[in-house]
Design an enzyme around this catalytic site. Structure first.
Site, mmCIF file in Angstrom:
data_model
loop_
_atom_site.group_PDB
_atom_site.id
_atom_site.type_symbol
_atom_site.label_atom_id
_atom_site.label_comp_id
_atom_site.label_asym_id
_atom_site.label_seq_id
_atom_site.Cartn_x
_atom_site.Cartn_y
_atom_site.Cartn_z
ATOM 1 N N GLU A 1 0.796 -1.235 0.000
ATOM 2 C CA GLU A 1 0.000 0.000 0.000
ATOM 3 C C GLU A 1 0.825 1.281 0.000
ATOM 4 O O GLU A 1 0.797 2.039 0.981
ATOM 5 C CB GLU A 1 -0.945 0.018 1.208
ATOM 6 C CG GLU A 1 -1.828 -1.213 1.307
ATOM 7 C CD GLU A 1 -2.876 -1.086 2.395
ATOM 8 O OE1 GLU A 1 -2.818 -0.123 3.168
ATOM 9 O OE2 GLU A 1 -3.761 -1.940 2.453
ATOM 10 N N GLU B 1 -5.476 -8.659 1.137
ATOM 11 C CA GLU B 1 -6.107 -8.263 2.404
ATOM 12 C C GLU B 1 -7.580 -7.988 2.163
ATOM 13 O O GLU B 1 -7.945 -7.336 1.189
ATOM 14 C CB GLU B 1 -5.516 -6.959 2.978
ATOM 15 C CG GLU B 1 -4.195 -7.113 3.657
ATOM 16 C CD GLU B 1 -3.672 -5.787 4.217
ATOM 17 O OE1 GLU B 1 -4.477 -4.919 4.611
ATOM 18 O OE2 GLU B 1 -2.445 -5.629 4.235
HETATM 19 C C1 GCO Z 1 -3.753 -1.641 5.582
HETATM 20 C C2 GCO Z 1 -2.660 -2.446 6.119
HETATM 21 C C3 GCO Z 1 -2.998 -3.181 7.349
HETATM 22 C C4 GCO Z 1 -4.133 -2.641 8.168
HETATM 23 C C5 GCO Z 1 -5.468 -3.072 7.643
HETATM 24 C C6 GCO Z 1 -6.628 -2.499 8.403
HETATM 25 O O1 GCO Z 1 -4.403 -2.092 4.662
HETATM 26 O O2 GCO Z 1 -3.977 -0.541 6.056
HETATM 27 O O3 GCO Z 1 -2.101 -3.280 5.195
HETATM 28 O O4 GCO Z 1 -1.795 -3.084 8.018
HETATM 29 O O5 GCO Z 1 -4.029 -3.066 9.466
HETATM 30 O O6 GCO Z 1 -5.607 -2.640 6.340
HETATM 31 O O7 GCO Z 1 -6.597 -1.098 8.372
#
Ligand code: GCO
Length: 442
Positions: A170, A352
């Site tokens: 990200e 994710e």
């Molecule tokens: C993100 C990160 C994670 C976060 C999850 C929830 O996407 O921000 O990769 O580390 O913890 O997304 O916010």
């Protein structure tokens, strides 16, 4: 219903479709005294940065409990585990490998291999060594080259223990949240910084891709991007335009350079001082081919035109998770389909997806029906995308266990496993059981 199910003929029920769980170094490891300081240590130590005033010193104590945590991962029956490497744990200030830090990860990778769990390794999940930030961090082009050197050393050290490498997690969050609005480390504020940091992050990605191609040609090498699809509040043309600007600014900014070798056209509309410094050849480096694209999805945003800015984001409405994000699975399908139409993409992995829920543990049970519903709806949304022709080969739940949720500290729980931070006892939530059943019933 206490279970997650997919249509009987779904490709997501084939053995080749990979299911996993994901974590990140700073969010779970702790043992901050056994590595160099990173920007999140410094950020947490400042006042009013993290909601509960907490930090990553102990977190889930995974540094000491990694063995039982891998056993836990194995007990869920997953095919893969997505973890990230803490750069300040494995590289010394003078740029050499730190054997203690490297051994920590080698032990984990060996144990995963022994158990036949594929290691999806993310090389940067936001924990920049503080000494590099002291030299300008991602605003300094030099950091991109430092990243490539770190990747060179660590990938040789890991040998053939890794299934997949993602360069960055990200870059939007690192650049925009960290250097433009300052709600994440290092907490810099200024519109003029965001796109500069973004360019150096993307450059770091491109440089690292060449290193990976050389050192680790047999792993699946790529990047993980997050998307918050932008919707117009209604179909008035000025609102549609605002949403499309927001989409370019937040989402396309990070994918278009990789697949098209250029930034979105709105670059021309940004004030001069907000332009990244693009050196000749940079865009070729950045658009190095990738073996996979990791996509992180949680929610969407809604926009309307604004009198004094490019767009205005409206407060989330409808069903919200505990972190205030709207539950809108349809946006997930539409995102996957639209990216597939717009770009010539390699296979996609959902790296994710998950929900923050205000969990309560009662008699060793966590009844997190809302999270089960979230997974159910979002897995179906992925399935629809696959049926319409998008090549998606895996799905990772965020997260394996509750952990340090950045600016929210330990207040928001994303795990499919509950963590009692006092005792460090882990308890599989109902969602964890449902995920396990889905996987084992294939
Ligand atoms: C993100 C990160 C994670 C976060 C999850 C929830 O996407 O921000 O990769 O580390 O913890 O997304 O916010």
């Amino acid at each position: 219903m206490n279970k997650i199910s997919l249509p009987i003929n779904s490709k997501m029920l084939k053995k080749e479709f990979i299911y996993g769980v994901a974590t990140a170094s700073f969010q779970i490891e702790g043992a901050s005294d056994k590595r160099l300081p990173c920007i999140w240590d410094t950020f947490c130590a400042k006042e009013n940065t993290v909601a509960d005033g907490s930090n990553g010193d102990i977190a889930c104590d995974h540094y000491n409990r990694w063995n039982e945590d891998i056993e836990l991962i194995d007990s869920l029956g997953v095919d893969a585990y997505r973890l990230s490497i803490s750069w300040p744990r494995v590289i010394t200030e003078s740029g050499e490998l730190n054997p203690t830090g490297v051994d920590f990860y080698l032990n984990i990778l060996k144990e995963l291999k022994k158990r036949n769990i594929k290691a999806f390794v993310t090389l940067y999940h936001w924990d920049l060594p503080q000494h590099l930030e002291d030299n300008g961090g991602w605003l300094n082009r030099e950091t991109s080259y430092k990243f490539a050197q770190y990747v060179d050393l660590i990938t040789v050290a890991f040998g053939d223990l890794v299934h997949s490498y993602a360069t960055l997690n990200e870059p939007f969050c690192s650049a925009f949240l960290g250097y433009e609005i300052g709600v994440h480390a290092p907490g810099k504020v200024g519109r003029e910084f965001g796109k500069k940091a973004a360019h150096h992050l993307l450059l770091a990605h491109g440089l690292a891709m060449s290193v990976l191609a050389k050192n680790s040609p047999n792993t699946l090498n790529g990047i993980v991007l997050n998307f918050t699809p932008a919707y117009a509040v209604d179909d008035k043309s000025e609102n549609i335009l605002a949403a499309s600007f927001a989409d370019d600014y937040y989402n396309q900014w990070y994918i278009k350079p990789i697949f098209d070798g250029k930034y979105p056209e709105i670059l021309q509309e940004l004030p001069d001082n907000c332009h990244p410094e693009i050196h000749p050849g940079d865009m070729e480096v950045i658009s190095h081919s990738v073996d996979f694209l990791g996509i992180n999805f949680y929610t969407r945003s809604v926009y309307k035109a604004s009198d004094d800015d490019y767009f205005e984001e409206l407060p989330a409405t409808g069903k919200l998770t505990d972190i205030g994000w709207e539950v809108y699975p349809q946006a997930f399908t539409e995102l996957l389909q639209s990216l597939n139409e717009r770009y010539d993409l390699p296979p996609i992995y959902i790296t994710e997806n998950g929900a923050a829920i205000n969990d309560k543990i009662v008699d060793n049970d966590v009844v997190d029906q809302d999270r089960i519903d979230y997974y159910q709806e979002h897995l179906l949304a992925v399935n629809v995308a696959i049926e319409s022709g998008v090549d998606i080969q895996g799905y990772f739940a965020w997260s394996l266990m509750d952990n340090f949720e950045w600016a929210e500290g330990y207040l928001k729980r994303f795990g499919i496993v509950y963590v009692d931070y006092e005792s460090q006892i882990r308890t599989i939530k109902n969602s964890g059981h449902a995920y396990k059943t889905l996987i084992s019933n294939r």
